[in-house]
Enzyme design. Sequence first.
Site, PDB file in Angstrom:
ATOM      1  N   LYS A  72       0.852  -1.194   0.000  1.00  0.00           N
ATOM      2  CA  LYS A  72       0.000   0.000   0.000  1.00  0.00           C
ATOM      3  C   LYS A  72       0.890   1.247   0.000  1.00  0.00           C
ATOM      4  CE  LYS A  72      -3.987   1.850   2.639  1.00  0.00           C
ATOM      5  NZ  LYS A  72      -4.797   1.670   3.863  1.00  0.00           N
ATOM      6  N   SER A 100      -9.665   1.494   3.274  1.00  0.00           N
ATOM      7  CA  SER A 100      -8.911   2.290   2.329  1.00  0.00           C
ATOM      8  C   SER A 100      -7.826   1.505   1.573  1.00  0.00           C
ATOM      9  CB  SER A 100      -8.221   3.430   3.073  1.00  0.00           C
ATOM     10  OG  SER A 100      -7.312   2.900   4.023  1.00  0.00           O
ATOM     11  N   SER A 123      -9.687  -0.839   7.508  1.00  0.00           N
ATOM     12  CA  SER A 123      -9.187  -0.550   6.157  1.00  0.00           C
ATOM     13  C   SER A 123      -8.577  -1.739   5.438  1.00  0.00           C
ATOM     14  CB  SER A 123      -8.156   0.578   6.208  1.00  0.00           C
ATOM     15  OG  SER A 123      -8.802   1.821   6.227  1.00  0.00           O
TER      16      SER A 123
END
Lengths: 522, 564
Positions: free
Chosen positions: A79, A175, A199
Site C-alpha cells: 500500500k 482504504s 481498512s
Amino acid sequence: GIKRSTRETRSVSAALKQGQITPIELCQKCLSLIKKTKFLNAYITVTEEVALKQAEESEKRYKNGQSLGDLDGIPIAVKDNFSTSGIETTCASNMLKGYVPPYNATVVQKLLDQGALLMGKTNLDEFAMGSGTTDGVFGPVKNPWSYSKQYREKRRKQEPHGEKEDSNWLITGGSSGGSAAAVSAFTCFAALGSDTGGSTRNPAAHCGLVGVKPSYGLVSRHGLIPLVNSMDVPGILTRYVDDAAIVLGILAGHDPKDSTTVQDPVKPFMLPSLTDVSKLCIGIPKEYLVPELSSEVRSLWSNAADLFESEGAKVIDVSLPHTSYSIRLPTHPRTLCTSEVASNMARFDGLEYGHRCEIDVSTEAMYAATRREGFNDVVRGRILSGNFFLLKENYENYFIKAQKVRRLIANDFMNVFNSGVDVLLTPTTLSEAVPYLEFIQEDNRTRSAQDDIFTQAVNMAGLPAVSIPVALSNQGLPIGLQFIGRAFCDQQLLTIAKWFEKQVQFPVTQLQELVDDCSSVL
Amino acid sequence: MAAPVLRWGCSGTCSALAWVYGVSRRRRGAPTGSTSNWIRGQSSLAQQPLHTARKPRKGEHEWAAVVGLEIHAQISSNSKLFSGSQVCFAAPPNSLVSFFDASLPGTLPVLNRRCVEAAVMTGLALNCHINKKSLFDRKHYFYADLPAGYQITQQRLPIAVNGSLTYGICVGKTRRQVTARTVRVKQIQLEQDSGKSLHDDLRSQTLVDLNRAGIGLLELVLEPDLSCGEEAATAVRELQLILQALGTSQANMAEGQLRVDANVSVHHPGEPLGVRTEVKNLNSIRFLAKAIDYEIQRQIKELEDGGEILNETRSFDYKLGCTVPMRDKEGKQDYRFMPEPNLPPLLLYDATSLPAGADSQQVINIDQIRERLPELPSVTRERLVQQYGMLPEHSFTLLNEVGLLEFFQNVIKETRAEPKKVTSWVLNTFLGYLKQQNLAVRESPVTASALAELLDLLDSKAISSSAAKQVFEELWKNEGKTPSQIVSEKKLELMQDQEALEQLCHSVMQGHPQVVMDVKKGNPRAINKLIGLVRKATLSRADPAVIKATLEKQLSCHGSCPPA
C-alpha cells in the site's frame, strides 16, 4: 476451475524450488497481469525494474539451492502509505506526490529480506481516510469482481437489457482497496494494507480475500505513514489464510524502531490443520445484529454459527454493551481518531519534503497555502475537527470522554474473553460491495461511519481480527465474515479461520473475460 | 528589534545543507533560542536592593516582586532524546539530522535511556519526588524549526516533581556573609529541543538548521519564590553548578545549553499577586539579573503612573538594557496538548518495585542512580570549609568560577604551604589577575604547579612574600620560566648568609648614627627605619624579622663592646 494449489504461496514456492517455474517467469506473468488490469487503478506505482532485478537475484538463489524461504521469488504489493526506499510514496495525496523516502518501512524490509518481489505501490484513499478507495488523488480503484464471470452472469439475468456495463463497476472498499484489487486480480500473492478502523478487512470482504488485522504491537508500524497511531496496524491481504500466516510470521515481532511493539520474542507461525473444533467457544455479539445489516450477510453469519455448532463447538451469545458507542454514536471514539490525524498531519508543511506552494509572503501564508493545495477536503475536514477537539476548552468534553469510552469498549472485549470465549464471530461489512455511482452519493464521513461499524471497535481494543470470504451473494459478489481473537492470540485466530476457510470452500474469482490467462499463474 | 517586519522573500530550495525558504520571522512557543551575545557572567551581579530602589512616599505601600523561572537545560548525551543522531555543538548545519529529526513520515520516537537517567539524577539532586510512571505529550505549534509541528514533552505527568533548590546569597553591609535560601522546584520534564532558524536579512530568507532538533532537554519549572534579579541569578548559578557536577548538562548559557525564561510580577505585600510578564532572551546570568530588575522597576513605575501591566512576553534587549514587548499578532496560543501515542508510559523502578529477574539493561532503577550521585556543590563547599578552614564565602567563590576549584585542589596537592595561604593566594592574587584581564581559569598563564612551587619557596622562607608577588608577576608574563629560575635570575632569594647580613646591619648602623641614637633614646619607631634601610640594602631579600633580630643583637652590644 483451476486448482487452488496453483494460486497458493506455498505451492508456488514449491514449484519455484522444483524449477517448474522461475522467479523471473513468475514476475513477468504478474507484470503482464498488472498491465492488463491497469484500468482497475490498483497500483499507483509499478516497480517493474525493481521487481525484475529482485527476481533475477531470487533466481540465482534458487539455482544455488539457497532459497530464503517460502516468500523467496513471490510477488507482493505494498500500500502506498508504507515508506519504500528510493520508491515514491504518495499516500494518494498531492501533499506527497514526488516524495521518495530514503528508508524502508520495517515490514517492507522484512519482506524484501525474505526475497519477496515488490511489484509496486497500491492505491488508497488519501492518507488512508476512507472506506471505498475512491478518495485518492489518483482516482478510485475498481473491484475486479465487477468483471468476474460470477457477477456478470447474475447481472445479465437480473437486468438483461442493463445499462452500459462499465459504468456499473463496483468499489473495492477501503482504504486498502488497491492492495485488495491487486491480490484479487492475481497480480501478486500478498499485499500489505493498513488497518485503522477496518481498512484491510473491509476491502478484503468486498474483494473475496483474507484480510488480517494483527494485534496492536505485534507488527512494527515504523515506516507506515500514520493515520491514528494508537489504532494503526499493518494489515495483510491474501487469497488464503495460510498465505496470510506466512506473511504475518515474517512481520511479527519486536522492532527497536517502534517502542509500541512486543518485547517478548514471537514464535514462528505455523498453522496446524484443526480437525476438531469441539473444544472451542465461539461468541456471537448481539449488538452486531443491526437493522442496516443485509439479510444475506445476516443469514451467512447465522449459517457460520450453525456450522461451528454442528461440528461440536460451543456457540454462545455475548454482549459488548459499549460497542454500541462505536456503532451508534460514532462521533465519540472518533474524536480520538481525528485528533491524532490532526496532530500527525501537522508535519506536512512543505518545508522538509512534499508539496510546497508558490506563496512566500510569510511562513504562515506558506503553510496555509501548502496545506490547502496538498490535502483534499476529507483530510482537511478531519484536521479541522481534530484540532477543535484538542482545544483547551474542548479537551475534557471530547478527548477525555472518548478515551474513557475507548477503555470501556476494550473492557467489554476483555470481559467476554475472560468468560471463556475463544473467538468472536461477526460480519465484516453490512453488505457486499456497491457500485461506485451509488457509493459516492454519500459523503466520505457518513460512509466511513457506516462501513467500519463492525471493524472499528477491534482497533480501539488492539485485538487481532481476520475477515474470511464466505460465499457469493445473490448478485455473485463476495461476502466476508470476521473473527476477532484475544490480544496476541493471532495464531489461534488464524488457525480457527483456516478451519473455517476449508469448510466454506469460497470460489475463485473467474476473470477469464478480463484476462485470458489471469487465473493460471503456472 | 521589537517588531519583526513582514518581508517579501524569494522562494527557497531544498538543499542537503539547509532548508531555506524566504518568509517572515516570528517566533512563538517553547524552547527559546540562544544567540551568541554573552558575557562571562559569574560574579559582579549588578544589584540594587529592591526596597531601597525607590523610597516609598508617605502613605504609599512598599512593593514586592515575585519571580518564577522556567529553565531549559540541554541534556549532555551522545545521542538525541528520541533518535540516534549525534549531539554536538557547532557541527556543520543539518549534519546531525536523522529521518526522525526531520520528521519524515512514518518515523517513530525511541526514548534514549541516557536522557531518562539524566532526568532522574537531576531530580534526585534537587530533592524531587521521582514519578515511577510518567507520560509523554505532544505540544502543537507551527514553526519552521519544529519539523513535526509538535514538540514531545511531559505536560500531564512529568518525570520529577516537588523538589527544592538551595542557594547562598551574600548579605550584610559588606555583602561578605552568605545566607542560604531555597526555591521550590515544581517539576522537571523531559522534552525535545527545536531546531534553529537563521534569518538572512539581506536575502529575505530563513535558513533552518535541524542539528539541535530533538536534543533532550530538561525543563525545570521553579515556583515563584524569588524576589529579585540577584536571587534568580544566584539560584540559576547554583543549578548550573549542580548540573555540571552531575554531568547531566554542560549548562553553558553561551552555547544555549541552559536557557532561562523569567515570570515577573509586582504587588503590594498582603495583596493578591499582580499580572505577570514573561521575559525571554536571557542568555547570560548577568543579563538575567539585569532583565529581572529592570522589569520589576518598569512594572512598579507603570503601576505608580496609573498604568496597567499586560500579560505579555517581553524580550530583553541587552544593548539597551531594557525589556521590550515581543510581537505576538495572533494572541494566546492554544498548544492543543495530546498524549503521544507512539511512546508507552515511562516506567521507573526502585529496589522494592524492581520486577524479579528484570534485565538491568531494560529497566531503570532509581536507587541505583541515587547511589551513583556525585558530590553536590553544597557538600563540596562544606568540605572545603571543614577541611581547609576557609570562610564559607571563599568556598562559594572557589566553586563559582569555572575551573577554580580544580585549580585550587591541584595547588593544594603539590605544595607544602598551608591551605589558608593557598586559599589567600588563589582567591586574591590569582583570581585578581584573572579578573583584571578578563580571563577564564583555563586561559591562565600561571599553572597550578607553578603556583604550588612558588608557594613552596615562600613556605620554606627561601623568598619573602613581597618577592613572591614579584615572582608571580613574572610568571604571569608566561615566558616559560619556573619560579626557581625567576628567583635566581632576579636574585630574589632571601639572604641565608647571617654573617653577610650582620655586615650589612653593621654598616647601616655606622652610616646612620643619628637613627641609632634615637633607638637608644628609646624611640620605638626608630628601629623600623633601620630595618627598612637594611632591607633596601639587601634588595628586599632578607626577612624583616631576621633583620630586626640581628639589629637588636648588635644594638644591645653596641654600647658595651664595640665591634672588633
